[in-house]
Design a protein around this motif. Sequence first.
Motif, PDB file in Angstrom:
ATOM      1  N   ASP A  57       0.853  -1.433  -0.031  1.00  0.00           N
ATOM      2  CA  ASP A  57       0.015   0.096  -0.011  1.00  0.00           C
ATOM      3  C   ASP A  57       0.868   1.144   0.138  1.00  0.00           C
ATOM      4  N   ASN A  58       0.357   2.436   0.189  1.00  0.00           N
ATOM      5  CA  ASN A  58       1.125   3.638  -0.017  1.00  0.00           C
ATOM      6  C   ASN A  58       1.455   4.410   1.246  1.00  0.00           C
ATOM      7  N   SER A  60       4.038   5.831   3.841  1.00  0.00           N
ATOM      8  CA  SER A  60       5.368   6.123   3.758  1.00  0.00           C
ATOM      9  C   SER A  60       6.286   5.356   3.649  1.00  0.00           C
ATOM     10  N   LYS A  63       7.999   3.050   0.899  1.00  0.00           N
ATOM     11  CA  LYS A  63       9.277   3.308   0.096  1.00  0.00           C
ATOM     12  C   LYS A  63      10.426   2.736   0.458  1.00  0.00           C
ATOM     13  N   ARG A  89       2.855   0.013  -6.435  1.00  0.00           N
ATOM     14  CA  ARG A  89       2.016   0.547  -5.510  1.00  0.00           C
ATOM     15  C   ARG A  89       0.713  -0.098  -5.583  1.00  0.00           C
ATOM     16  N   GLU A  91      -2.929  -0.180  -6.700  1.00  0.00           N
ATOM     17  CA  GLU A  91      -3.887   0.722  -7.142  1.00  0.00           C
ATOM     18  C   GLU A  91      -5.330   0.734  -6.560  1.00  0.00           C
ATOM     19  N   HIS A  93      -5.632   0.519  -3.512  1.00  0.00           N
ATOM     20  CA  HIS A  93      -5.697   1.445  -2.341  1.00  0.00           C
ATOM     21  C   HIS A  93      -5.364   2.991  -2.632  1.00  0.00           C
ATOM     22  N   ILE A  94      -4.947   3.197  -3.834  1.00  0.00           N
ATOM     23  CA  ILE A  94      -5.120   4.434  -4.223  1.00  0.00           C
ATOM     24  C   ILE A  94      -6.510   5.085  -4.442  1.00  0.00           C
ATOM     25  N   TYR A 269      -0.592  10.683  -6.737  1.00  0.00           N
ATOM     26  CA  TYR A 269      -0.205   9.324  -7.087  1.00  0.00           C
ATOM     27  C   TYR A 269      -0.263   9.291  -8.597  1.00  0.00           C
TER      28      TYR A 269
END
Length: 320
Positions: A57-58, A60, A63, A89, A91, A93-94, A269
């Motif tokens: 997921d996104n 922090s 990364k 990533r 998608e 979740h975005i 994103y």
Amino acid sequence: MAYMCLTAHYVDSDWKLQKKIINFYLILNHKGDTIGKAIESGLLGWGIEKVFTVTVDNASANKEVGAFVKRRVNAWKGAVLGRENMHMRCEAHIVNLIVNQGLKEMHDSIAAIRNSVRYIRSSPARLQKFKICAEKEKIEYKGGLVLDVQTRWNSTYMMLDVALKFEKAFVRYEEEDDKFVSYFMDKDNGKKMIGPPIPTDWKATSVFVKFLATFYEVTLKFSSTLHVTANNFYHEICEVHTILNHLTSTRDPLLSSMVKNMKEKYNKYWGDAEDINPLLFLAIVLDPRYKMGYLKNCFESIYNAELVARLVMKVESLLQ
């Protein structure tokens, strides 16, 4: 502490897509190295050395997770197409993040309906009385009320979509249950609970549900586990982009505010195509239904000529 699930997706010898959960982990903290080491342990435990991508997921810290796994897999000489494009990533979740930006504008109306649904579903007697109200209003929908999980926007969408079908039943129920209105007033902390829904809440919800139907369908396509979804990714992004752009100039004040917030999250994103993993573009080119011509057309509908040229070169380099 938290739990993490590691799932492997692969194509077997019969060319069938497989999905297997290979481990659960208790994560002591959310640091990138901690999560990365857990993934490394799971891969080594199963003897998996060749890795195409790692989807997370996104958050922090992810990364750092991506960088950690890249280093390890590259050391095993198991990175497919080089390690630079390994981090993927999620998608779905975005989309969830984008939609949640819009949900903020609808907070009170959603809360009013959610609290009403929770009240009615909390007892068999209330459910039966509500069913009778629906019958008196000649509502043909045969399903039941749905209560959402607040951290999952798609469940909120389904709750609102079903509640709209019972709007007249809610109005009648309020008239026939003396305790319904008082339920929203009698709180231990002295604060009035939001609800019951009023006409403006139903009107706003109707607009909201129609708007979110497309995002719900996109989430379903991204979340499928029975077939490959990467080749549909950019097609869906273009559709989201078109919808948000089209509604930017809407005269509806609610939609206008929602779209503005969602567009900001979208741009974070997906606004710059160079930040998107190019393997997703490659999947489109390898799909015989689309090929490079379709991808170029998608690029040209969103980006300037200079950026289109760079993106095409990036994809062509992966094909070599």
